[in-house]
Motif scaffolding. Structure first.
Motif, PDB file in Angstrom:
ATOM      1  N   GLY A  77     -44.205  41.461  27.355  1.00 18.52           N
ATOM      2  CA  GLY A  77     -43.313  40.433  27.551  1.00 18.52           C
ATOM      3  C   GLY A  77     -42.096  40.717  27.836  1.00 18.52           C
ATOM      4  N   ARG A  78     -40.945  39.920  27.338  1.00 18.63           N
ATOM      5  CA  ARG A  78     -39.494  40.114  27.509  1.00 18.63           C
ATOM      6  C   ARG A  78     -38.632  39.844  26.458  1.00 18.63           C
ATOM      7  N   VAL A  79     -37.738  40.457  26.062  1.00 17.58           N
ATOM      8  CA  VAL A  79     -36.969  40.080  25.118  1.00 17.58           C
ATOM      9  C   VAL A  79     -35.930  38.630  25.445  1.00 17.58           C
ATOM     10  N   VAL A  80     -35.913  37.794  24.367  1.00 16.78           N
ATOM     11  CA  VAL A  80     -35.077  36.805  24.681  1.00 16.78           C
ATOM     12  C   VAL A  80     -33.833  36.732  23.855  1.00 16.78           C
ATOM     13  N   PRO A  81     -32.554  36.144  24.311  1.00 21.34           N
ATOM     14  CA  PRO A  81     -31.444  36.301  23.519  1.00 21.34           C
ATOM     15  C   PRO A  81     -31.777  35.574  22.269  1.00 21.34           C
ATOM     16  N   GLN A  82     -31.080  36.350  21.114  1.00 19.32           N
ATOM     17  CA  GLN A  82     -31.146  35.542  19.797  1.00 19.32           C
ATOM     18  C   GLN A  82     -29.907  34.883  19.463  1.00 19.32           C
ATOM     19  N   PRO A  83     -30.125  33.808  18.884  1.00 19.46           N
ATOM     20  CA  PRO A  83     -28.717  33.171  18.474  1.00 19.46           C
ATOM     21  C   PRO A  83     -28.044  33.739  17.556  1.00 19.46           C
ATOM     22  N   LYS A  84     -26.598  33.711  17.795  1.00 19.71           N
ATOM     23  CA  LYS A  84     -25.620  34.374  16.721  1.00 19.71           C
ATOM     24  C   LYS A  84     -25.974  34.076  15.379  1.00 19.71           C
ATOM     25  N   SER A  85     -26.434  33.050  14.972  1.00 16.09           N
ATOM     26  CA  SER A  85     -26.829  32.430  13.492  1.00 16.09           C
ATOM     27  C   SER A  85     -28.250  32.841  13.179  1.00 16.09           C
ATOM     28  N   SER A  86     -28.904  33.915  13.773  1.00 15.86           N
ATOM     29  CA  SER A  86     -29.961  34.671  13.632  1.00 15.86           C
ATOM     30  C   SER A  86     -30.109  35.199  12.215  1.00 15.86           C
ATOM     31  N   PRO A  87     -31.055  35.149  11.406  1.00 16.69           N
ATOM     32  CA  PRO A  87     -31.061  35.451  10.004  1.00 16.69           C
ATOM     33  C   PRO A  87     -30.854  37.045   9.841  1.00 16.69           C
ATOM     34  N   ALA A  88     -31.464  37.667  10.794  1.00 17.39           N
ATOM     35  CA  ALA A  88     -31.616  39.225  10.517  1.00 17.39           C
ATOM     36  C   ALA A  88     -31.037  39.678  11.548  1.00 17.39           C
ATOM     37  N   ALA A  89     -30.072  40.680  11.322  1.00 23.48           N
ATOM     38  CA  ALA A  89     -29.334  41.307  12.505  1.00 23.48           C
ATOM     39  C   ALA A  89     -30.316  42.166  13.312  1.00 23.48           C
ATOM     40  N   ALA A  90     -31.455  42.480  12.787  1.00 21.63           N
ATOM     41  CA  ALA A  90     -32.362  43.348  13.470  1.00 21.63           C
ATOM     42  C   ALA A  90     -33.563  42.604  14.079  1.00 21.63           C
ATOM     43  N   SER A  91     -33.448  41.479  14.276  1.00 17.73           N
ATOM     44  CA  SER A  91     -34.371  40.620  14.888  1.00 17.73           C
ATOM     45  C   SER A  91     -34.565  40.579  16.259  1.00 17.73           C
ATOM     46  N   VAL A  92     -35.633  40.750  16.883  1.00 16.36           N
ATOM     47  CA  VAL A  92     -35.914  40.898  18.411  1.00 16.36           C
ATOM     48  C   VAL A  92     -37.038  39.607  18.493  1.00 16.36           C
ATOM     49  N   GLY A  93     -36.551  38.921  19.370  1.00  9.58           N
ATOM     50  CA  GLY A  93     -37.503  37.828  19.912  1.00  9.58           C
ATOM     51  C   GLY A  93     -38.149  38.175  21.201  1.00  9.58           C
ATOM     52  N   ALA A  94     -39.327  37.743  21.611  1.00  9.78           N
ATOM     53  CA  ALA A  94     -39.880  37.894  22.781  1.00  9.78           C
ATOM     54  C   ALA A  94     -40.898  36.945  23.527  1.00  9.78           C
ATOM     55  N   ILE A  95     -40.853  36.817  24.730  1.00  6.09           N
ATOM     56  CA  ILE A  95     -41.557  35.806  25.346  1.00  6.09           C
ATOM     57  C   ILE A  95     -42.927  36.491  25.351  1.00  6.09           C
ATOM     58  N   ILE A  96     -44.055  36.059  25.400  1.00  5.42           N
ATOM     59  CA  ILE A  96     -45.327  36.948  25.688  1.00  5.42           C
ATOM     60  C   ILE A  96     -45.670  36.254  27.128  1.00  5.42           C
ATOM     61  N   ASP A  97     -45.747  37.290  28.082  1.00  5.54           N
ATOM     62  CA  ASP A  97     -46.291  36.825  29.432  1.00  5.54           C
ATOM     63  C   ASP A  97     -47.705  37.148  29.653  1.00  5.54           C
ATOM     64  N   ASP A  98     -48.279  38.185  28.723  1.00  3.27           N
ATOM     65  CA  ASP A  98     -49.641  38.381  28.978  1.00  3.27           C
ATOM     66  C   ASP A  98     -50.208  39.146  27.742  1.00  3.27           C
ATOM     67  N   TYR A  99     -51.473  38.886  27.311  1.00  4.42           N
ATOM     68  CA  TYR A  99     -51.998  39.608  26.056  1.00  4.42           C
ATOM     69  C   TYR A  99     -53.403  39.875  26.226  1.00  4.42           C
ATOM     70  N   ARG A 100     -53.926  40.791  25.746  1.00  6.12           N
ATOM     71  CA  ARG A 100     -55.445  41.217  25.255  1.00  6.12           C
ATOM     72  C   ARG A 100     -55.680  41.999  24.115  1.00  6.12           C
ATOM     73  N   PHE A 101     -56.967  41.788  23.580  1.00  8.26           N
ATOM     74  CA  PHE A 101     -57.181  42.435  22.225  1.00  8.26           C
ATOM     75  C   PHE A 101     -58.021  43.631  22.500  1.00  8.26           C
ATOM     76  N   ARG A 102     -57.764  44.687  21.842  1.00 13.71           N
ATOM     77  CA  ARG A 102     -58.408  46.032  21.554  1.00 13.71           C
ATOM     78  C   ARG A 102     -59.051  46.543  20.144  1.00 13.71           C
ATOM     79  N   PRO A 103     -59.796  47.132  20.109  1.00 11.61           N
ATOM     80  CA  PRO A 103     -60.365  47.504  18.906  1.00 11.61           C
ATOM     81  C   PRO A 103     -59.114  48.553  18.530  1.00 11.61           C
ATOM     82  N   ALA A 104     -58.846  48.624  17.261  1.00  5.71           N
ATOM     83  CA  ALA A 104     -57.811  49.392  16.650  1.00  5.71           C
ATOM     84  C   ALA A 104     -57.975  50.812  16.903  1.00  5.71           C
ATOM     85  N   SER A 105     -59.247  51.192  16.839  1.00  7.30           N
ATOM     86  CA  SER A 105     -59.697  52.758  17.166  1.00  7.30           C
ATOM     87  C   SER A 105     -59.302  53.154  18.315  1.00  7.30           C
ATOM     88  N   ARG A 106     -58.957  52.309  19.293  1.00 11.78           N
ATOM     89  CA  ARG A 106     -58.621  52.667  20.674  1.00 11.78           C
ATOM     90  C   ARG A 106     -57.218  53.003  20.921  1.00 11.78           C
TER      91      ARG A 106
END
Length: 108
Positions: A77-106
């Motif tokens: 994905g890609r990071v999106v701007p967070q509003p100035k009123s975002s509750p946590a200073a360490a918040s990162v928002g992202a748009i998901i462009d693609d996804y897949r599932f993998r076994p955790a062992s991999r």
């Protein structure tokens, strides 16, 4: 740029690891937790601030109590701007462009 939500946000606190590259191309990594997720995006609490439009890889560990087998949701994905009123200073928002599932062992 204005980003519109097209789906409902679900409050969900799961372990997450993000990776991205600096302007110089050096790979970086940080760990944190998801705060909310939707069909096309995620809000995370991580100890970094990233510029809007930064390409990002997201790995969310899904609980085996729900999936019955350890799975990881891998997102590009890609990071999106967070509003100035975002509750946590360490918040990162992202748009998901693609996804897949993998076994955790991999996962590395």
């Amino acid at each position: 740029m204005n980003f519109l939500r097209s789906g409902a946000r679900i409050p969900l606190e799961l372990p997450v690891e993000i990776t991205w590259k600096t302007r110089a191309g050096k790979p970086q990594r940080a760990q944190g937790k998801t705060a909310t997720m939707s069909g096309n995006g995620v809000l995370m609490t991580v100890p970094v601030k990233l510029r809007a439009d930064t390409p990002i890889s997201i790995a969310v560990r899904l609980p085996k109590e729900i999936t019955r087998t350890p799975l990881v949701l891998l997102c590009e994905g890609r990071v999106v701007p967070q509003p100035k009123s975002s509750p946590a200073a360490a918040s990162v928002g992202a748009i998901i462009d693609d996804y897949r599932f993998r076994p955790a062992s991999r996962m590395v």
